[in-house]
Structures are given as C-alpha cells and as structure tokens.
Design a protein around this motif. Structure first.
Motif, PDB file in Angstrom:
ATOM      1  N   MET A 179      43.621  24.147  48.901  1.00  0.00           N
ATOM      2  CA  MET A 179      43.385  24.698  47.368  1.00  0.00           C
ATOM      3  C   MET A 179      41.950  25.474  47.426  1.00  0.00           C
ATOM      4  SD  MET A 179      42.176  22.459  44.244  1.00  0.00           S
ATOM      5  CE  MET A 179      40.326  22.365  44.686  1.00  0.00           C
ATOM      6  N   VAL A 180      42.042  26.631  46.781  1.00  0.00           N
ATOM      7  CA  VAL A 180      40.701  27.406  46.876  1.00  0.00           C
ATOM      8  C   VAL A 180      40.304  27.416  45.555  1.00  0.00           C
ATOM      9  CG1 VAL A 180      41.180  28.325  49.091  1.00  0.00           C
ATOM     10  CG2 VAL A 180      41.916  29.662  46.869  1.00  0.00           C
ATOM     11  N   VAL A 181      38.878  27.783  45.567  1.00  0.00           N
ATOM     12  CA  VAL A 181      38.116  27.797  44.000  1.00  0.00           C
ATOM     13  C   VAL A 181      37.767  29.316  43.850  1.00  0.00           C
ATOM     14  CG1 VAL A 181      36.499  26.740  42.206  1.00  0.00           C
ATOM     15  CG2 VAL A 181      37.628  25.552  43.801  1.00  0.00           C
ATOM     16  N   ASP A 182      38.040  30.297  43.149  1.00  0.00           N
ATOM     17  CA  ASP A 182      37.468  31.379  42.608  1.00  0.00           C
ATOM     18  C   ASP A 182      37.483  32.493  43.796  1.00  0.00           C
ATOM     19  OD1 ASP A 182      36.814  30.791  39.999  1.00  0.00           O
ATOM     20  OD2 ASP A 182      34.558  30.385  40.299  1.00  0.00           O
ATOM     21  N   PRO A 183      38.860  32.726  44.284  1.00  0.00           N
ATOM     22  CA  PRO A 183      39.030  33.552  45.334  1.00  0.00           C
ATOM     23  C   PRO A 183      38.613  35.072  44.989  1.00  0.00           C
ATOM     24  CG  PRO A 183      40.906  32.903  44.651  1.00  0.00           C
ATOM     25  CD  PRO A 183      39.940  32.365  43.799  1.00  0.00           C
ATOM     26  N   GLY A 184      37.456  35.623  45.173  1.00  0.00           N
ATOM     27  CA  GLY A 184      37.002  36.856  44.739  1.00  0.00           C
ATOM     28  C   GLY A 184      37.777  37.866  45.603  1.00  0.00           C
ATOM     29  N   ASP A 185      37.850  37.371  46.763  1.00  0.00           N
ATOM     30  CA  ASP A 185      38.477  38.396  47.888  1.00  0.00           C
ATOM     31  C   ASP A 185      39.540  37.467  48.513  1.00  0.00           C
ATOM     32  OD1 ASP A 185      38.909  40.138  50.074  1.00  0.00           O
ATOM     33  OD2 ASP A 185      36.857  40.347  50.696  1.00  0.00           O
ATOM     34  N   ALA A 186      40.648  38.294  48.814  1.00  0.00           N
ATOM     35  CA  ALA A 186      41.927  37.488  49.589  1.00  0.00           C
ATOM     36  C   ALA A 186      41.751  37.239  51.044  1.00  0.00           C
ATOM     37  CB  ALA A 186      43.375  38.207  49.220  1.00  0.00           C
ATOM     38  N   GLU A 187      41.008  38.325  51.678  1.00  0.00           N
ATOM     39  CA  GLU A 187      40.989  38.288  53.265  1.00  0.00           C
ATOM     40  C   GLU A 187      40.247  37.391  53.657  1.00  0.00           C
ATOM     41  OE1 GLU A 187      42.687  40.303  55.086  1.00  0.00           O
ATOM     42  OE2 GLU A 187      43.556  41.343  53.337  1.00  0.00           O
ATOM     43  N   PRO A 188      39.012  36.806  53.452  1.00  0.00           N
ATOM     44  CA  PRO A 188      38.455  35.663  53.937  1.00  0.00           C
ATOM     45  C   PRO A 188      39.114  34.384  53.864  1.00  0.00           C
ATOM     46  CG  PRO A 188      37.139  36.477  52.121  1.00  0.00           C
ATOM     47  CD  PRO A 188      38.247  37.445  52.464  1.00  0.00           C
ATOM     48  N   VAL A 189      39.877  34.275  52.796  1.00  0.00           N
ATOM     49  CA  VAL A 189      40.760  33.054  52.387  1.00  0.00           C
ATOM     50  C   VAL A 189      41.881  32.903  53.342  1.00  0.00           C
ATOM     51  CG1 VAL A 189      42.434  31.933  50.909  1.00  0.00           C
ATOM     52  CG2 VAL A 189      40.169  33.051  50.045  1.00  0.00           C
ATOM     53  N   LEU A 190      42.627  34.400  53.815  1.00  0.00           N
ATOM     54  CA  LEU A 190      43.760  34.507  54.706  1.00  0.00           C
ATOM     55  C   LEU A 190      43.326  33.939  55.829  1.00  0.00           C
ATOM     56  CD1 LEU A 190      45.258  37.441  53.105  1.00  0.00           C
ATOM     57  CD2 LEU A 190      46.261  35.021  53.187  1.00  0.00           C
ATOM     58  N   GLN A 191      42.091  34.833  56.518  1.00  0.00           N
ATOM     59  CA  GLN A 191      41.633  34.283  57.799  1.00  0.00           C
ATOM     60  C   GLN A 191      41.208  32.659  57.964  1.00  0.00           C
ATOM     61  OE1 GLN A 191      38.105  36.540  58.325  1.00  0.00           O
ATOM     62  NE2 GLN A 191      39.002  38.576  57.766  1.00  0.00           N
ATOM     63  N   PHE A 192      40.850  32.073  56.874  1.00  0.00           N
ATOM     64  CA  PHE A 192      40.422  30.539  56.745  1.00  0.00           C
ATOM     65  C   PHE A 192      41.950  29.829  56.955  1.00  0.00           C
ATOM     66  CE2 PHE A 192      40.340  26.521  54.689  1.00  0.00           C
ATOM     67  CZ  PHE A 192      39.268  26.049  55.369  1.00  0.00           C
ATOM     68  N   LEU A 193      42.783  30.309  56.139  1.00  0.00           N
ATOM     69  CA  LEU A 193      44.097  29.728  56.072  1.00  0.00           C
ATOM     70  C   LEU A 193      44.647  29.727  57.674  1.00  0.00           C
ATOM     71  CD1 LEU A 193      45.468  30.558  52.873  1.00  0.00           C
ATOM     72  CD2 LEU A 193      44.706  28.482  53.258  1.00  0.00           C
ATOM     73  N   ALA A 194      44.711  30.801  58.198  1.00  0.00           N
ATOM     74  CA  ALA A 194      45.261  31.102  59.702  1.00  0.00           C
ATOM     75  C   ALA A 194      44.412  30.170  60.538  1.00  0.00           C
ATOM     76  CB  ALA A 194      45.066  32.423  59.845  1.00  0.00           C
ATOM     77  N   GLN A 195      43.198  30.071  60.417  1.00  0.00           N
ATOM     78  CA  GLN A 195      42.495  29.478  61.357  1.00  0.00           C
ATOM     79  C   GLN A 195      42.673  27.932  61.371  1.00  0.00           C
ATOM     80  OE1 GLN A 195      38.464  30.357  60.341  1.00  0.00           O
ATOM     81  NE2 GLN A 195      38.232  32.281  61.421  1.00  0.00           N
ATOM     82  N   GLN A 196      42.751  27.502  60.164  1.00  0.00           N
ATOM     83  CA  GLN A 196      42.948  26.055  60.016  1.00  0.00           C
ATOM     84  C   GLN A 196      44.516  25.600  59.788  1.00  0.00           C
ATOM     85  OE1 GLN A 196      40.425  24.021  59.440  1.00  0.00           O
ATOM     86  NE2 GLN A 196      39.220  25.782  59.742  1.00  0.00           N
ATOM     87  N   GLN A 197      45.473  26.646  60.061  1.00  0.00           N
ATOM     88  CA  GLN A 197      46.918  26.257  59.696  1.00  0.00           C
ATOM     89  C   GLN A 197      47.224  25.725  58.694  1.00  0.00           C
ATOM     90  OE1 GLN A 197      47.219  24.675  64.001  1.00  0.00           O
ATOM     91  NE2 GLN A 197      48.578  26.319  64.472  1.00  0.00           N
ATOM     92  N   LYS A 198      46.791  26.402  57.485  1.00  0.00           N
ATOM     93  CA  LYS A 198      47.374  25.601  56.253  1.00  0.00           C
ATOM     94  C   LYS A 198      47.913  26.691  55.422  1.00  0.00           C
ATOM     95  CE  LYS A 198      44.383  21.989  56.641  1.00  0.00           C
ATOM     96  NZ  LYS A 198      44.872  20.637  56.838  1.00  0.00           N
ATOM     97  N   GLN A 199      48.452  25.973  54.274  1.00  0.00           N
ATOM     98  CA  GLN A 199      49.271  26.847  53.363  1.00  0.00           C
ATOM     99  C   GLN A 199      48.626  26.594  51.894  1.00  0.00           C
ATOM    100  OE1 GLN A 199      52.588  28.640  53.316  1.00  0.00           O
ATOM    101  NE2 GLN A 199      52.013  28.500  55.417  1.00  0.00           N
ATOM    102  N   LEU A 200      48.481  27.536  51.465  1.00  0.00           N
ATOM    103  CA  LEU A 200      47.735  27.730  50.101  1.00  0.00           C
ATOM    104  C   LEU A 200      48.588  27.174  49.058  1.00  0.00           C
ATOM    105  CD1 LEU A 200      45.093  28.537  48.639  1.00  0.00           C
ATOM    106  CD2 LEU A 200      46.359  30.672  48.109  1.00  0.00           C
ATOM    107  N   HIS A 201      47.999  26.074  48.285  1.00  0.00           N
ATOM    108  CA  HIS A 201      49.064  25.401  47.665  1.00  0.00           C
ATOM    109  C   HIS A 201      48.485  25.721  45.873  1.00  0.00           C
ATOM    110  CE1 HIS A 201      49.515  21.855  44.805  1.00  0.00           C
ATOM    111  NE2 HIS A 201      50.724  21.591  45.394  1.00  0.00           N
ATOM    112  N   SER A 202      47.151  25.761  45.683  1.00  0.00           N
ATOM    113  CA  SER A 202      46.898  26.104  44.399  1.00  0.00           C
ATOM    114  C   SER A 202      45.435  26.696  44.470  1.00  0.00           C
ATOM    115  CB  SER A 202      46.564  24.822  43.659  1.00  0.00           C
ATOM    116  OG  SER A 202      46.029  23.687  44.469  1.00  0.00           O
ATOM    117  N   ILE A 203      45.071  27.185  43.192  1.00  0.00           N
ATOM    118  CA  ILE A 203      43.790  27.983  43.074  1.00  0.00           C
ATOM    119  C   ILE A 203      43.283  27.525  41.851  1.00  0.00           C
ATOM    120  CG2 ILE A 203      42.804  30.339  42.611  1.00  0.00           C
ATOM    121  CD1 ILE A 203      45.055  31.536  44.084  1.00  0.00           C
TER     122      ILE A 203
END
Length: 255
Positions: A27-51
């Motif tokens: 889950m992420v809070v207040d994603p003003g920019d998608a790119e750093p979130v996508l990088q984090f998800l790839a590094q951690q091998q996670k799927q985005l469930h909720s915002i």
C-alpha cells in the motif's frame, strides 16, 4: 508486522509504502509521482494493492493515474470532499469512516482535517498516523484553503490521539521548521536538543520521520499554542490568537 518505508519523491516529499514481509501486497500513501513507486515495487517484488490519499494537491496525487493503468484493480481511497479534483478515486471516505484493509490486517479510521485544504483527511490505525500536510515535525501545513481556526481545530483532533502515535507526514521539512521553532520558543531545551538530533540525521541523509506525538507536544510551537508562557511571550491572550500569529509569521520567516 507491517513495514513502513519512505519513498523519496521530488525535492522533499515522502511517499509512504506499507508492506508485510512474506506477502506480495503493498500500500502507498500520497503517490505524487508514479516512477519512484514503480521502482520500489520492482525492487521489493511487490504488487500494488491500495493507495491512500490525504488531499488533492498534485504532489500527493500526480502518480495515481499511471499506477491505476498498471494496476487496474488497485483501491484508491481518498476524501469524498475532494473527489471532483481527484477523479482517480475508487472509494470516497469522510470523518468517522473506517477503511478495512484485510490483506494487511489493518483498519484505518478517517479523520477530517480541514485547514491546509478543505478536503484534507488523515488515516489512523494505532499507533500509525498518515497525516499528509496537516502536521509536520516542528510545523504544520500552510493555510491554502482553510482558516487558522479550522486548522487549529484539526490539530486538536490530532493532539487527542495517544502520545505514542507515530506521525508519518509527507514532507522532509523538519530542519527548516526547527529554525522557526527556535525563533519562537528559544528557551525550550527539548527543542534545542531535538534540533541537533535532526541536523545529524540529515547530514547522514536519513529521514527525520516518523516522529511521536509525545515529542511534537514538547517541541512543535504550533501544538504549543495553548502554552501560557508562550502566549505571554508573544502577547496573545488565547491559543487560537497565538496559533494564528505563528502561522502567518511562519509564511514570512527567513532563517
């Protein structure tokens, strides 16, 4: 136990990511920019469930559209009062609502916090508070839409939470806020000590957040507006009068 990680964005934003070890959900809070979130998800091998979204400002919402394209089933939960300006919301919530995230075994209470914006909300699941731009360490948000009275009332709601509340705000403003706090409350020994601690953290490029509400009660001049000694020092006869003066003074303050 959930792990909460700050994802740096822009110059001084944090997008908070909440993950559970052994589970693929994030889950992420207040994603003003998608790119750093996508990088984090790839590094951690996670799927985005909720915002979770605290208010409509672009540095809190600008990444949602792209994240929804890539994760079409993602829950996007934010303020009902802001839905016209946050069209990507899939769920609108307001004061008193509860947000159940069963995959994380968490339920967040929604707290309405008008002041910085009129649609501003926070999400609270003890001891975690995601409070966007309402309360910062040693500071509080600018009054873009609400009045000083509205913001002071909103801060009272946060002051009523337990002292062990962990404040996850969305900007690394702490060192700058502390310069103003020391100007306002120069005799505060706890404030001087905390200021040095935060400068040391930033020299190591480490976040100053989260912080406890107990700490903020000691050092945050906006939360200390009900302190009689501070009111006397600044010749104000009420907490609201002092808060109003401090908020206006902070807007003009140059370190």
């Amino acid at each position: 136990m959930s792990q909460i990680t700050p994802i740096p964005a822009f110059e001084d934003n944090y997008i908070w990511a909440l993950c559970q070890p052994g589970h693929s959900h994030c889950m992420v809070v207040d994603p003003g920019d998608a790119e750093p979130v996508l990088q984090f998800l790839a590094q951690q091998q996670k799927q985005l469930h909720s915002i979770l979204v605290t208010h409509h400002h672009a540095d809190h919402t600008g990444g949602i559209a792209k994240l929804r394209q890539l994760f079409p089933d993602v829950r996007v939960i934010g303020p009902a009062a802001g839905q016209q300006r946050i069209p990507q919301l899939t769920e609108q919530v307001k004061q008193g609502d509860a947000v159940s995230l069963t995959e994380f075994n968490l339920t967040f209470d929604v707290i309405a916090l008008p002041g910085h914006t009129l649609d501003h909300i926070a999400f609270y699941s003890a001891p975690v508070l995601f409070c966007g731009d309402t309360l910062f360490s040693a500071g509080c948000g600018r009054l873009f839409e609400g009045s000083a009275a509205q913001m002071w009332h909103s801060l009272q709601k946060l002051l009523a939470l337990p002292d062990n509340t962990q404040i996850f705000c969305t900007h690394e403003y702490t060192v700058a806020n502390l310069q103003f706090a020391l100007h306002v409350d120069s005799d505060n020994a706890a404030l001087s000590e905390y200021s040095q601690h935060c400068r040391d953290l930033r020299l190591k490029n480490q976040p100053t957040l989260p912080v406890t509400l107990a700490n903020e009660k000691k050092i945050n001049p906006f939360l200390r507006s009900n302190n009689k000694l501070l009111q006397k020092k600044w010749q104000k006869d009420s907490a609201l009068a002092l808060f109003t003066m401090l908020r206006a003074a902070k807007d003009q303050f140059k370190a």
